[in-house]
Design a protein around this motif. Structure first.
Motif, short mmCIF file in Angstrom:
data_model
loop_
_atom_site.label_atom_id
_atom_site.label_comp_id
_atom_site.label_asym_id
_atom_site.label_seq_id
_atom_site.Cartn_x
_atom_site.Cartn_y
_atom_site.Cartn_z
N GLN A 7 0.82 -1.20 0.00
CA GLN A 7 0.00 0.00 0.00
C GLN A 7 0.85 1.25 0.00
OE1 GLN A 7 -3.09 0.70 -0.30
NE2 GLN A 7 -4.42 -0.87 0.53
N GLN A 14 -4.89 -12.52 -0.60
CA GLN A 14 -5.33 -11.28 0.06
C GLN A 14 -5.70 -11.54 1.52
OE1 GLN A 14 -6.05 -7.87 -1.88
NE2 GLN A 14 -5.22 -7.65 0.16
N ILE A 22 -1.52 -4.99 -1.79
CA ILE A 22 -2.44 -4.98 -2.92
C ILE A 22 -2.16 -6.22 -3.75
CG2 ILE A 22 -3.11 -3.77 -5.01
CD1 ILE A 22 -2.00 -1.22 -3.64
N ASN A 51 -5.64 2.30 -7.84
CA ASN A 51 -4.49 1.49 -7.43
C ASN A 51 -4.86 0.53 -6.32
OD1 ASN A 51 -2.75 2.46 -9.26
ND2 ASN A 51 -1.93 4.07 -7.91
N GLU A 52 -5.78 0.99 -5.48
CA GLU A 52 -6.21 0.15 -4.39
C GLU A 52 -6.98 -1.07 -4.84
OE1 GLU A 52 -8.58 1.72 -1.19
OE2 GLU A 52 -7.11 3.34 -1.19
N GLY A 91 -6.24 -2.97 -7.09
CA GLY A 91 -5.35 -4.06 -7.45
C GLY A 91 -5.60 -4.54 -8.86
N LYS A 93 -12.56 0.83 3.49
CA LYS A 93 -12.00 -0.33 2.80
C LYS A 93 -12.88 -1.56 2.96
CE LYS A 93 -7.09 0.48 2.93
NZ LYS A 93 -5.84 -0.09 3.42
#
Lengths: 304, 613
Positions: free
Chosen positions: B40, B93, B101, B242-243, B245, B366
């Motif tokens: 991250q 994950q 990520i 970007n988060e 993934g 999140k």
């Protein structure tokens, strides 16, 4: 090899004129009367394609969706018995696709979400404008190019041939109620390119023969030019038709209409490069005088 | 007519042929399904230890993989089966947690020597790879209104400071309208605004009430605000994407007020939409005195936890800009600009608190995946939404802060730019909404590739056969040219990084059909010349020369149409225009230059009585 046979193409030009006029009128009438069936790209709306494991009864699914509160969903098979395309037109709304999918999911078997399209109304409208504008610009630029490289009468002939092909291709889509989407628009523009290609090759030969053959009437010159290029025209159309047939048969549902539009366009384009462009030139009294410009001469081939 | 090419021409043809083979070759190596793991924050080390943990988790879940590599920043694990990709992602994950990520990726298998030469396979459009495409429209009017609201407050307060009286001041549409009691007041106000608010322009329209002042943002200010709004939204979107993934996301501006987001390989649109539309936020809080307050961890985990007051001084909405730069001594710092309201509140709170510490809290919304045992005993992985609050900065207040201040004492330039990024990512500058959304499932993408390859193969085979039957010996040459044309087209597209779409494949098929046209023209000409009594060598030479003009004109006009198509089209249709244009250019080379080279090599300079044409 035997002496080239000269066909009297231009002898049939009145019949061709009637034929083209009828096609154009019917196409125009349908386009103005009932218009095109616009695809999602242009109309805006939501559509969702799902694949079931077993064949699905679309009428049942439609009823199920109605019961769930969806107004008037269009439910059709797409390509196969197990694939279903559901479309909600006229009420573009973002969450719709998710709600639809969740309702479809309730059915007991596994379903495969193949695609979801949501197009907002403003996007559809913009694409419509851009498409029409692009078509006009393409015709204008082509007319200019042909006028510079050839001569004004040729460019009128070429552009009328293009308009002829485009209107009839659109007309067939309108009459058969085939869906007109972005790929079909691309195909129609490709038809413009193809038909132009044909017309230019023929015009090129006509220009050459007008300069070469001194004692012949325009009709004779054109007939000879068309006869000389006939095999080339037929062979090229054949190879193009062959690949289009491959696309039509094996390319899948998504480019089905694309292939159809091109097949119609290539067919009409082959005919128009023989009859429409040349007939227009004759009607404008094209003559040797139009092409005697010694300084224009031949383009020197600097490639090997 | 000797019909011989000089050596350099033959070498050039050879060079082009070699070029085509080299750059088309990477497409022969299908990429491996893979997982990509990154941190991250850029401070995190992804090394062999991390890789080992991942491999262990995969081993436990019995997911087969055959290669793993880690280079400190990212790790790449190649899987044997693409069907396992999704499950592998969930497993990894869940094992690694939220700081990592995990992205689905396709790892290239291009041999080293090919990639050293710059070779890479063609990029696939979303309709072939599967994924999500969003077109978002940024509400620029909202950005302007926000700015005007701020300006209105400032104008009012500075008028009050200067003791200039007014009847009313309000925002109407995109105009600030002030009403005054007399001429003197309006004149004073106008000159004050002219001096202090350069971006606001007093309007003078005929028939306007003389005691009314109409202010509008200048054109320059307007376009600047709009531009900044789009840029800030782009930055925020990139951070958010970007988060998600995704291995190769695309976030780019389109036109004046739109942003395109393309996420290859993403199937869960609901999740994608939530993240794109989500709001990360910031809070500036003073450090707590005594025991009242909340304890938070630092985001990078390096410093000790700190206790902050429960209510914020300002929030991320008040931050208009944050930039990394250097102070007088060349040490990294972050310059922060607040809006008027934020500046006022900041000033008010820090006036009496010089010497205390001010913390910046980064709040993220999140989702985490939780492993649990389902009712029938098998493992289930469910997404659970949660909120994370971390301190990203805790610095001592040196003096009273105002509209703009800076955070110093940062360790590295990397730290300062990351802090600036986080500060900016806090809020969107202007609201956005989705105007177009297209999701292509992975099964449809795979089908499209299969169907595309199938139709190219069959179409190609039919044309090859046709040419062979009609033109015999010369048909073989045309077929060589056609095959080379396909290779060159693929080679060029790979080298240029052009994206292949389904209509693009249709464009290739169409090019195959139309490309033989040039050879048909040339061969027909040669036949004619022969029929007209020319010698074999003379016929060849004249055939090529005369046909060239027609081919050139015909192709240029088609190229014009293709370019127009590219300009008006979007996504897939542009793909069609690209393959069509490149195809026209390559086909001119192969059908004119290449076949001539072959003809010259075979029959050039010899005495031949009859051509097999």
């Amino acid at each position: 090899m035997s002496e080239l046979k000269i066909y009297n193409f231009m002898g049939l030009r009145r019949i061709a004129l009637v034929f083209s006029t009828v096609l154009l009128l019917v196409s125009a009438a349908s386009l103005f009367g009932q218009g095109l069936v616009l695809g999602l790209d242009f109309s805006g709306g939501t559509q969702i394609e799902v694949g079931y494991e077993k064949p699905v009864d679309v009428a049942e699914l439609r009823q199920h969706l109605k019961n769930e509160g969806f107004d008037d969903p269009v439910v059709v098979h797409f390509g196969s018995e197990t694939d279903v395309l559901i479309r909600m037109q006229g009420q573009p709304d973002q969450g719709l696709a998710d709600r639809l999918y969740s309702v479809l999911k309730i059915s007991d078997e596994e379903i495969d979400l193949r695609r979801v399209d949501f197009v907002g109304p403003q996007i559809g409208e913009e694409l419509r404008d851009k498409g029409g504008l692009g078509m006009l610009i393409a015709l204008a630029v082509v007319m200019l190019y042909v006028a510079i490289r050839f001569q004004f009468k040729f460019s009128v002939g070429a552009v009328l041939a293009l308009v002829h092909d485009v209107v009839i291709t659109l007309g067939v889509f309108s009459i058969t109620r085939l869906e007109f989407d972005l790929t079909v628009l691309a195909a129609v523009l490709a038809v413009v390119g193809y038909s132009l290609n044909d017309t230019i090759v023929v015009s090129d030969r006509i220009r050459e023969n007008f300069r070469k053959i001194r004692k012949a009437s325009p009709v004779e010159v054109i007939n000879e030019s068309l006869s000389q290029t006939l095999w080339r025209t037929i062979n090229t159309s054949m190879t193009t038709m062959l690949v289009l047939l491959a696309l039509f048969l094996f390319g899948g549902e998504l480019i089905h209409n694309f292939a159809i539009a091109l097949m119609i366009g290539v067919g009409i384009g082959t005919y128009s490069s023989i009859y429409v462009a040349a007939t227009v030139m004759l009607a404008m009294n094209v003559d040797r005088e139009d092409l005697i410009e010694p300084e224009e001469g031949e383009l020197v081939d600097d490639l090997p | 007519m000797p019909n011989k090419f000089p050596l350099w021409k033959n070498l050039m043809i050879l060079a082009v042929v070699v070029f085509a083979f080299i750059y088309a070759a990477p497409n022969l190596y299908p990429p491996d399904p893979a997982l990509q793991l990154s941190g991250q924050s850029s401070a995190m080390q992804i090394d062999q230890a991390v890789l080992k943990k991942v491999e262990q988790a995969l081993g436990e879940a019995q997911i087969e993989y055959f290669a793993g590599e880690a280079d400190g920043e990212t790790a790449l694990i190649r899987l044997t089966d693409s069907d396992l990709q999704m499950r592998a992602k969930e497993v990894v994950q869940a094992e690694m947690g939220g700081e990592y990520i995990v992205a689905l990726n396709l790892a290239p298998t291009t041999p080293q020597w090919l990639s050293d030469l710059g070779g890479s396979p063609m990029k696939l459009g979303l309709d072939l790879s599967g994924g999500v495409h969003f077109l978002l429209e940024v509400d620029l009017n909202a950005a302007l209104t926000t700015r005007l609201e701020g300006d209105l407050q400032e104008v009012k307060s500075s008028l009050r400071e200067e003791k200039i009286r007014y009847r009313s001041f309000e925002l109407k549409g995109q105009q600030i309208i002030g009403r005054f009691r007399n001429e003197q007041q309006i004149e004073q106000a106008t000159s004050l605004i002219r001096a202090n608010f350069r971006d606001l322009q007093p309007q003078n329209k005929q028939g306007q009430n003389p005691l009314t002042l109409v202010l509008q943002l200048s054109d320059i200010a307007t376009s600047q605000i709009e531009d900044n709004a789009i840029k800030q939204n782009l930055t925020s979107l990139r951070n958010r994407v970007n988060e998600l993934g995704v291995s190769e996301p695309l976030v780019s501006r389109q036109g004046k007020n739109r942003i395109v987001v393309e996420l290859p390989g993403v199937q869960d649109t609901a999740e994608a939409k939530r993240i794109i539309g989500k709001t990360a936020n910031l809070e500036f809080r003073l450090e707590a005195e005594g025991r009242i307050g909340e304890v938070f961890e630092f985001r990078d985990g390096r410093s000790l936890d700190a206790r902050l007051e429960t209510s914020p001084v300002i929030t991320g909405e008040n931050v208009t800009d944050a930039r990394a730069s250097y102070d007088e001594n060349g040490r990294p710092q972050v310059n922060i600009t607040l809006d008027t309201k934020g500046g006022w509140q900041m000033g008010h709170s820090t006036r009496d608190n010089v010497g205390r510490k001010l913390g910046v809290l980064f709040i993220e919304y999140k989702t985490k995946l939780e492993k649990s045992l389902g009712s029938n005993g098998d493992m289930q992985i469910t997404p659970v939404p949660f909120v994370e609050k971390h301190i990203i900065s805790l610095a001592t207040v040196q003096s009273q802060l105002g509209k703009s201040f800076r955070i110093t004492g940062l360790d590295s330039q990397r730290e300062s730019s990351e802090l600036a990024l986080l500060l900016r990512a806090g809020a969107l500058a202007a609201p956005m909404y989705i105007v177009e959304e297209r999701t292509i499932g992975p099964s449809l993408g795979a089908d499209n590739i299969r169907l595309g390859v199938q139709s190219v193969t069959i179409g190609m085979a039919m044309v090859l056969l046709f040419m062979l039957v009609v033109y015999r010996g010369f048909g073989v040459l045309a077929n060589v040219a056609l095959t080379m044309n396909l290779l060159l087209l693929v080679g060029f597209m790979s080298l240029l990084g052009a994206t292949l779409t389904l209509p693009g494949i249709a464009g290739i098929v169409l090019t195959v059909g139309m490309a033989v046209d040039a050879n048909v023209l040339i061969f027909s000409r040669i036949r004619e010349e022969l029929a007209g009594g020319a010698s074999v060598q003379g016929a060849i030479s004249a055939g090529y020369d005369r046909a060239f003009v027609s081919i050139f004109d015909a192709n240029i006009t088609t190229l014009i149409v293709a370019v127009i198509l590219f300009l008006i089209g979007s996504g897939p249709v542009q793909g069609f225009a690209v393959t069509l244009s490149i195809g026209i250019l390559t086909s001119m080379f192969t059908s004119i230059v290449l076949t001539r080279g072959l003809v010259n090599a075979i029959v050039g300079g010899r005495k031949i009585d009859k051509l097999w044409i």
